[in-house]
Structures are given as C-alpha cells and as structure tokens.
Design a protein around this motif. Sequence first.
Motif, PDB file in Angstrom:
ATOM      1  N   SER A   8       0.835  -1.198   0.000  1.00  0.00           N
ATOM      2  CA  SER A   8       0.000   0.000   0.000  1.00  0.00           C
ATOM      3  C   SER A   8       0.872   1.252   0.000  1.00  0.00           C
ATOM      4  O   SER A   8       2.055   1.209   0.355  1.00  0.00           O
ATOM      5  CB  SER A   8      -0.902   0.001   1.232  1.00  0.00           C
ATOM      6  N   VAL A   9       0.284   2.345  -0.366  1.00  0.00           N
ATOM      7  CA  VAL A   9       0.976   3.621  -0.329  1.00  0.00           C
ATOM      8  C   VAL A   9       1.340   3.947   1.116  1.00  0.00           C
ATOM      9  O   VAL A   9       2.415   4.487   1.388  1.00  0.00           O
ATOM     10  CB  VAL A   9       0.107   4.732  -0.964  1.00  0.00           C
ATOM     11  N   ASP A  10       0.462   3.594   2.051  1.00  0.00           N
ATOM     12  CA  ASP A  10       0.757   3.828   3.473  1.00  0.00           C
ATOM     13  C   ASP A  10       2.021   3.094   3.903  1.00  0.00           C
ATOM     14  O   ASP A  10       2.827   3.628   4.660  1.00  0.00           O
ATOM     15  CB  ASP A  10      -0.418   3.384   4.347  1.00  0.00           C
ATOM     16  N   ALA A  11       2.202   1.870   3.399  1.00  0.00           N
ATOM     17  CA  ALA A  11       3.404   1.109   3.743  1.00  0.00           C
ATOM     18  C   ALA A  11       4.651   1.804   3.204  1.00  0.00           C
ATOM     19  O   ALA A  11       5.685   1.861   3.875  1.00  0.00           O
ATOM     20  CB  ALA A  11       3.312  -0.317   3.195  1.00  0.00           C
ATOM     21  N   VAL A  12       4.556   2.347   2.012  1.00  0.00           N
ATOM     22  CA  VAL A  12       5.685   3.069   1.409  1.00  0.00           C
ATOM     23  C   VAL A  12       5.985   4.329   2.208  1.00  0.00           C
ATOM     24  O   VAL A  12       7.139   4.623   2.524  1.00  0.00           O
ATOM     25  CB  VAL A  12       5.401   3.398  -0.075  1.00  0.00           C
ATOM     26  N   MET A  13       4.942   5.075   2.566  1.00  0.00           N
ATOM     27  CA  MET A  13       5.140   6.306   3.335  1.00  0.00           C
ATOM     28  C   MET A  13       5.695   5.993   4.724  1.00  0.00           C
ATOM     29  O   MET A  13       6.566   6.724   5.225  1.00  0.00           O
ATOM     30  CB  MET A  13       3.839   7.097   3.424  1.00  0.00           C
ATOM     31  N   ASP A  14       5.235   4.914   5.345  1.00  0.00           N
ATOM     32  CA  ASP A  14       5.794   4.510   6.644  1.00  0.00           C
ATOM     33  C   ASP A  14       7.272   4.170   6.509  1.00  0.00           C
ATOM     34  O   ASP A  14       8.092   4.541   7.351  1.00  0.00           O
ATOM     35  CB  ASP A  14       5.037   3.303   7.210  1.00  0.00           C
ATOM     36  N   PHE A  15       7.594   3.450   5.438  1.00  0.00           N
ATOM     37  CA  PHE A  15       8.991   3.116   5.198  1.00  0.00           C
ATOM     38  C   PHE A  15       9.834   4.373   5.035  1.00  0.00           C
ATOM     39  O   PHE A  15      10.910   4.504   5.609  1.00  0.00           O
ATOM     40  CB  PHE A  15       9.152   2.238   3.942  1.00  0.00           C
ATOM     41  N   LEU A  16       9.361   5.319   4.220  1.00  0.00           N
ATOM     42  CA  LEU A  16      10.119   6.551   3.980  1.00  0.00           C
ATOM     43  C   LEU A  16      10.318   7.334   5.277  1.00  0.00           C
ATOM     44  O   LEU A  16      11.365   7.958   5.480  1.00  0.00           O
ATOM     45  CB  LEU A  16       9.427   7.403   2.913  1.00  0.00           C
ATOM     46  N   GLU A  17       9.355   7.281   6.158  1.00  0.00           N
ATOM     47  CA  GLU A  17       9.498   7.947   7.458  1.00  0.00           C
ATOM     48  C   GLU A  17      10.549   7.242   8.320  1.00  0.00           C
ATOM     49  O   GLU A  17      11.362   7.890   8.982  1.00  0.00           O
ATOM     50  CB  GLU A  17       8.150   7.999   8.185  1.00  0.00           C
ATOM     51  N   ARG A  18      10.562   5.919   8.290  1.00  0.00           N
ATOM     52  CA  ARG A  18      11.599   5.173   9.030  1.00  0.00           C
ATOM     53  C   ARG A  18      12.987   5.473   8.468  1.00  0.00           C
ATOM     54  O   ARG A  18      13.954   5.618   9.220  1.00  0.00           O
ATOM     55  CB  ARG A  18      11.328   3.665   8.979  1.00  0.00           C
ATOM     56  N   GLU A  19      13.087   5.563   7.141  1.00  0.00           N
ATOM     57  CA  GLU A  19      14.358   5.891   6.502  1.00  0.00           C
ATOM     58  C   GLU A  19      14.815   7.288   6.920  1.00  0.00           C
ATOM     59  O   GLU A  19      15.969   7.504   7.257  1.00  0.00           O
ATOM     60  CB  GLU A  19      14.211   5.813   4.983  1.00  0.00           C
ATOM     61  N   ARG A  20      13.886   8.251   6.917  1.00  0.00           N
ATOM     62  CA  ARG A  20      14.208   9.618   7.328  1.00  0.00           C
ATOM     63  C   ARG A  20      14.701   9.644   8.775  1.00  0.00           C
ATOM     64  O   ARG A  20      15.694  10.283   9.095  1.00  0.00           O
ATOM     65  CB  ARG A  20      12.981  10.537   7.187  1.00  0.00           C
TER      66      ARG A  20
END
Length: 116
Positions: A8-20
């Motif tokens: 999901s897009v939410d999973a991608v956005m969560d990942f990007l937040e963890r990366e940040r």
Amino acid sequence: MEQTDSVSVDAVMDFLERERAALTDGRFDELEGLATEKERLSRALAEKRLDAETLVEVRRTAERNAVLLEAAARGLRSVVRRVRALRDAQKPLETYSRDGVRRTLSAGTGHVGRKV
C-alpha cells in the motif's frame, strides 16, 4: 513479508518515514537493511496505478530522503578526509636542506612545554 501486489501507499510512506528517522538520527548501520526493503517497495509501487496527488506526495518524500542521504554521505566523506589529515599530520615531514640533502623532521609529541 508483504506480497508485491499487496503493497500500500501507506506502507511506502511509513517506510520513507523510518528511513528519514534513521538518517536524521545518524543510525547509518540501519541503511543497508532498509535498502533491500526500499527496492522491494519501489518495484511493487511501480506496478500500481497512483493518482497524481499521491504520486507527488510519495515523490516529494522520497526526494527529501535523497537529499538527507546525500548530506549524510558528504558528512561521512568529510570525516574520512579529516581523519586522514590528522593521521598524516603525525607522520614525519621530509624536507631538503640547503645542500640538497633529504632530512626527516619527526613529528612532535603534541605537548607544548613552558619554561619558567
């Protein structure tokens, strides 16, 4: 592990937040593991049809992280150069006398004495 077609897009956005968070907190040891997950999510996201607004949001967030990643890499390269310079400063200096004879000036002890 998520299946490629269920990302999901939410999973991608969560990942990007963890990366940040890893980048801003200096947890660079986590980045290698995140890279594998990022590749998987990127492939899965490429197969999805996203509306323009969502695509812009994901792209903006990913670009923000890319800027942080580049800044971290520049910082690490700077540290490597500084450590090399400090290490090289401790090596003896080779120079030549007026007669053309090579001389080695040894590095000092790093201690400055004071005469009374």
